[in-house]
Design a protein around this motif. Sequence first.
Motif, PDB file in Angstrom:
ATOM      1  N   TRP A 124       0.926  -1.334   0.030  1.00  0.00           N
ATOM      2  CA  TRP A 124       0.188   0.056   0.135  1.00  0.00           C
ATOM      3  C   TRP A 124       0.830   1.360   0.096  1.00  0.00           C
ATOM      4  O   TRP A 124       0.523   2.163  -0.552  1.00  0.00           O
ATOM      5  CB  TRP A 124      -0.980   0.117   1.439  1.00  0.00           C
ATOM      6  CG  TRP A 124      -1.453   1.229   1.545  1.00  0.00           C
ATOM      7  CD1 TRP A 124      -2.576   1.701   0.898  1.00  0.00           C
ATOM      8  CD2 TRP A 124      -1.250   2.390   2.285  1.00  0.00           C
ATOM      9  NE1 TRP A 124      -2.904   3.018   1.419  1.00  0.00           N
ATOM     10  CE2 TRP A 124      -2.002   3.296   2.045  1.00  0.00           C
ATOM     11  CE3 TRP A 124      -0.039   2.397   3.234  1.00  0.00           C
ATOM     12  CZ2 TRP A 124      -2.086   4.707   2.984  1.00  0.00           C
ATOM     13  CZ3 TRP A 124       0.039   3.511   4.100  1.00  0.00           C
ATOM     14  CH2 TRP A 124      -0.940   4.653   3.940  1.00  0.00           C
ATOM     15  N   ALA A 125       1.989   1.295   0.879  1.00  0.00           N
ATOM     16  CA  ALA A 125       2.920   2.495   1.026  1.00  0.00           C
ATOM     17  C   ALA A 125       3.670   2.812  -0.361  1.00  0.00           C
ATOM     18  O   ALA A 125       3.820   3.906  -0.350  1.00  0.00           O
ATOM     19  CB  ALA A 125       3.510   2.229   2.100  1.00  0.00           C
ATOM     20  N   PHE A 126       3.953   1.902  -1.105  1.00  0.00           N
ATOM     21  CA  PHE A 126       5.131   2.064  -2.054  1.00  0.00           C
ATOM     22  C   PHE A 126       4.722   1.472  -3.383  1.00  0.00           C
ATOM     23  O   PHE A 126       5.489   1.656  -4.174  1.00  0.00           O
ATOM     24  CB  PHE A 126       6.492   1.274  -1.778  1.00  0.00           C
ATOM     25  CG  PHE A 126       6.855   1.807  -0.363  1.00  0.00           C
ATOM     26  CD1 PHE A 126       7.853   3.014  -0.303  1.00  0.00           C
ATOM     27  CD2 PHE A 126       6.767   1.085   0.737  1.00  0.00           C
ATOM     28  CE1 PHE A 126       8.074   3.305   0.811  1.00  0.00           C
ATOM     29  CE2 PHE A 126       7.301   1.409   1.840  1.00  0.00           C
ATOM     30  CZ  PHE A 126       8.009   2.556   2.179  1.00  0.00           C
ATOM     31  N   THR A 127       3.478   1.371  -3.830  1.00  0.00           N
ATOM     32  CA  THR A 127       3.080   0.854  -4.953  1.00  0.00           C
ATOM     33  C   THR A 127       1.680   1.522  -5.199  1.00  0.00           C
ATOM     34  O   THR A 127       1.074   1.902  -4.569  1.00  0.00           O
ATOM     35  CB  THR A 127       2.885  -0.667  -5.095  1.00  0.00           C
ATOM     36  OG1 THR A 127       1.785  -1.209  -4.506  1.00  0.00           O
ATOM     37  CG2 THR A 127       4.087  -1.449  -4.662  1.00  0.00           C
ATOM     38  N   ASP A 128       1.279   1.218  -6.549  1.00  0.00           N
ATOM     39  CA  ASP A 128      -0.048   1.512  -7.103  1.00  0.00           C
ATOM     40  C   ASP A 128      -1.014   0.777  -6.923  1.00  0.00           C
ATOM     41  O   ASP A 128      -2.261   0.522  -7.217  1.00  0.00           O
ATOM     42  CB  ASP A 128      -0.024   2.069  -8.459  1.00  0.00           C
ATOM     43  CG  ASP A 128      -1.227   2.869  -8.715  1.00  0.00           C
ATOM     44  OD1 ASP A 128      -1.803   3.678  -8.023  1.00  0.00           O
ATOM     45  OD2 ASP A 128      -2.050   2.634  -9.914  1.00  0.00           O
ATOM     46  N   PHE A 129      -0.846  -0.759  -6.250  1.00  0.00           N
ATOM     47  CA  PHE A 129      -1.700  -1.534  -6.234  1.00  0.00           C
ATOM     48  C   PHE A 129      -2.505  -1.432  -4.685  1.00  0.00           C
ATOM     49  O   PHE A 129      -2.053  -2.046  -3.607  1.00  0.00           O
ATOM     50  CB  PHE A 129      -0.912  -3.206  -5.888  1.00  0.00           C
ATOM     51  CG  PHE A 129      -0.300  -3.636  -7.089  1.00  0.00           C
ATOM     52  CD1 PHE A 129      -0.972  -4.377  -7.986  1.00  0.00           C
ATOM     53  CD2 PHE A 129       1.080  -3.397  -7.293  1.00  0.00           C
ATOM     54  CE1 PHE A 129      -0.471  -4.933  -9.389  1.00  0.00           C
ATOM     55  CE2 PHE A 129       1.733  -3.943  -8.352  1.00  0.00           C
ATOM     56  CZ  PHE A 129       0.678  -4.572  -9.175  1.00  0.00           C
ATOM     57  N   ARG A 130      -3.426  -0.451  -4.919  1.00  0.00           N
ATOM     58  CA  ARG A 130      -4.292  -0.067  -3.830  1.00  0.00           C
ATOM     59  C   ARG A 130      -5.791  -0.433  -4.303  1.00  0.00           C
ATOM     60  O   ARG A 130      -6.307   0.075  -5.334  1.00  0.00           O
ATOM     61  CB  ARG A 130      -4.023   1.442  -3.287  1.00  0.00           C
ATOM     62  CG  ARG A 130      -2.422   1.591  -3.058  1.00  0.00           C
ATOM     63  CD  ARG A 130      -2.246   2.951  -3.001  1.00  0.00           C
ATOM     64  NE  ARG A 130      -0.704   3.309  -2.582  1.00  0.00           N
ATOM     65  CZ  ARG A 130      -0.288   4.358  -2.769  1.00  0.00           C
ATOM     66  NH1 ARG A 130      -1.063   5.666  -3.255  1.00  0.00           N
ATOM     67  NH2 ARG A 130       1.050   4.793  -2.518  1.00  0.00           N
ATOM     68  N   PHE A 131      -6.655  -0.572  -3.142  1.00  0.00           N
ATOM     69  CA  PHE A 131      -8.017  -0.415  -3.257  1.00  0.00           C
ATOM     70  C   PHE A 131      -8.533   0.891  -3.012  1.00  0.00           C
ATOM     71  O   PHE A 131      -9.203   1.098  -2.044  1.00  0.00           O
ATOM     72  CB  PHE A 131      -8.528  -1.604  -2.185  1.00  0.00           C
ATOM     73  CG  PHE A 131      -9.909  -1.949  -2.574  1.00  0.00           C
ATOM     74  CD1 PHE A 131     -10.865  -1.569  -3.553  1.00  0.00           C
ATOM     75  CD2 PHE A 131     -10.330  -3.399  -1.995  1.00  0.00           C
ATOM     76  CE1 PHE A 131     -12.172  -1.693  -3.811  1.00  0.00           C
ATOM     77  CE2 PHE A 131     -11.762  -3.699  -2.475  1.00  0.00           C
ATOM     78  CZ  PHE A 131     -12.532  -2.946  -3.192  1.00  0.00           C
ATOM     79  N   ASP A 132      -8.386   1.706  -3.873  1.00  0.00           N
ATOM     80  CA  ASP A 132      -8.587   3.330  -3.853  1.00  0.00           C
ATOM     81  C   ASP A 132      -9.944   3.688  -4.310  1.00  0.00           C
ATOM     82  O   ASP A 132     -10.122   4.969  -4.099  1.00  0.00           O
ATOM     83  CB  ASP A 132      -7.256   4.241  -4.077  1.00  0.00           C
ATOM     84  CG  ASP A 132      -6.903   4.016  -5.395  1.00  0.00           C
ATOM     85  OD1 ASP A 132      -7.533   3.118  -6.213  1.00  0.00           O
ATOM     86  OD2 ASP A 132      -5.749   4.339  -5.742  1.00  0.00           O
ATOM     87  N   SER A 133     -10.328   2.869  -5.216  1.00  0.00           N
ATOM     88  CA  SER A 133     -11.589   3.253  -5.778  1.00  0.00           C
ATOM     89  C   SER A 133     -12.343   1.876  -6.273  1.00  0.00           C
ATOM     90  O   SER A 133     -11.833   0.739  -6.271  1.00  0.00           O
ATOM     91  CB  SER A 133     -11.466   4.100  -7.028  1.00  0.00           C
ATOM     92  OG  SER A 133     -10.384   3.337  -8.044  1.00  0.00           O
ATOM     93  N   PHE A 134     -13.414   2.080  -6.364  1.00  0.00           N
ATOM     94  CA  PHE A 134     -14.510   0.941  -6.760  1.00  0.00           C
ATOM     95  C   PHE A 134     -15.908   1.350  -7.604  1.00  0.00           C
ATOM     96  O   PHE A 134     -16.302   2.325  -7.312  1.00  0.00           O
ATOM     97  CB  PHE A 134     -15.045   0.204  -5.282  1.00  0.00           C
ATOM     98  CG  PHE A 134     -15.615  -0.814  -5.560  1.00  0.00           C
ATOM     99  CD1 PHE A 134     -15.112  -2.042  -5.711  1.00  0.00           C
ATOM    100  CD2 PHE A 134     -17.139  -0.785  -5.628  1.00  0.00           C
ATOM    101  CE1 PHE A 134     -15.839  -3.095  -5.771  1.00  0.00           C
ATOM    102  CE2 PHE A 134     -17.940  -2.265  -6.032  1.00  0.00           C
ATOM    103  CZ  PHE A 134     -17.357  -3.286  -6.034  1.00  0.00           C
ATOM    104  N   LYS A 135     -15.892   0.809  -8.618  1.00  0.00           N
ATOM    105  CA  LYS A 135     -17.000   1.038  -9.546  1.00  0.00           C
ATOM    106  C   LYS A 135     -18.295   0.227  -9.345  1.00  0.00           C
ATOM    107  O   LYS A 135     -18.014  -0.916  -9.208  1.00  0.00           O
ATOM    108  CB  LYS A 135     -16.763   0.714 -11.151  1.00  0.00           C
ATOM    109  CG  LYS A 135     -17.843   0.831 -11.862  1.00  0.00           C
ATOM    110  CD  LYS A 135     -18.003   2.284 -12.381  1.00  0.00           C
ATOM    111  CE  LYS A 135     -19.105   2.417 -13.690  1.00  0.00           C
ATOM    112  NZ  LYS A 135     -20.312   1.653 -13.484  1.00  0.00           N
TER     113      LYS A 135
END
Length: 361
Positions: A124-135
């Motif tokens: 989470w801290a160092f990549t773009d692999f995040r659950f930051d949006s959801f359609k």
Amino acid sequence: MPWTINYIFVLIGTFLIAIVATPLVRSLALRVGAVDNPNARRINKKPMPSAGGLAILLAFVLATLVFMPMIIHKDIWHVSYVRYILPVVVGGSVVALTGFIDDILELKPLPKMLGIVIGAVIVWAFTDFRFDSFKIPFGGPMIHFGPVLTLILTVLWIVAITNAINLMDGLVGGVSIISLMTMGVISYFFLYDTDIFLTMTIFVLVAAIVGFFPYNYHPAIIYLGDTGALFIGFMIGVLSLQGLKNATAVAILSPVIILGVPIVDTVVAIVRRKLSGRPAMEADKMHLHHRLLAMGFTHRGAVLVVYAIAILFSLIALLLNVSSRLGGILLLLSLILGMEILIEGLEIWGVGRTPLFNLLK
């Protein structure tokens, strides 16, 4: 030499490293005491060396940090491949180390969970692999999450998938190969924003698992152990996040359906134990493969049935990506009905818990 040929060589090299490393890891496991001894829940009848996942980890690390940077000379979104993959490798290594310690010392659930959470936080801290949006599926809006909620959802997803994969015992290797290959195809052909780094990483992981698989297929001479099961589960949880945050309903549903076997088996197990008044994380022998063995299937037969179900989930995930909205809804309803019939037929909910069958009588 064409780039595609170089990549094929990387996959072959990853495969060969895993093949060569696995016997060495087997010897190491026997020396350090990473052995699965028979008990009431395990299906092995004699002590079996564990921690085979170390061979997969070694092959994956060498491929992603040494071989892949040698053939990739371009950035995606101004990020090099090493910068893209290094935090994932570090997080996965933390989780694999946790599993290796557990294979030797049999850790309690809390320290194991802590290792997975640390790995997830690194990602989470160092990549773009995040659950930051959801359609929201089927025409709903795109929802964007704040940093705190993104952290919570990212960690929860990775922890949930890691544990779901880990609960599959000896079936992790085959089911993971099927699931990852389907994820690779979908990530290349169907994701809204094509991420070639993601696709390439998925197939490198597949090559590492395939190299280990001959030693693990029945009759196995070494198990993945928590080292491998936690590492593979963690990687699947991380790599599947790109679909969850995508802009189409199908892309969101695809990773969930691809991972249908471990997700359904885990959810049903939790519900079953709650209905029986037992702790949700208490081990039992009512999982899908246990019930198939109880019905008289051989170990190999039970494994092949589970693989067939995993392939069915993957095919449905692929069909969703080329179906109309109505077709997709009908596919999902058919899948849910089929799974309920299978679960009740095998009495995975528990003996006598067959609500659909009772309704149809």
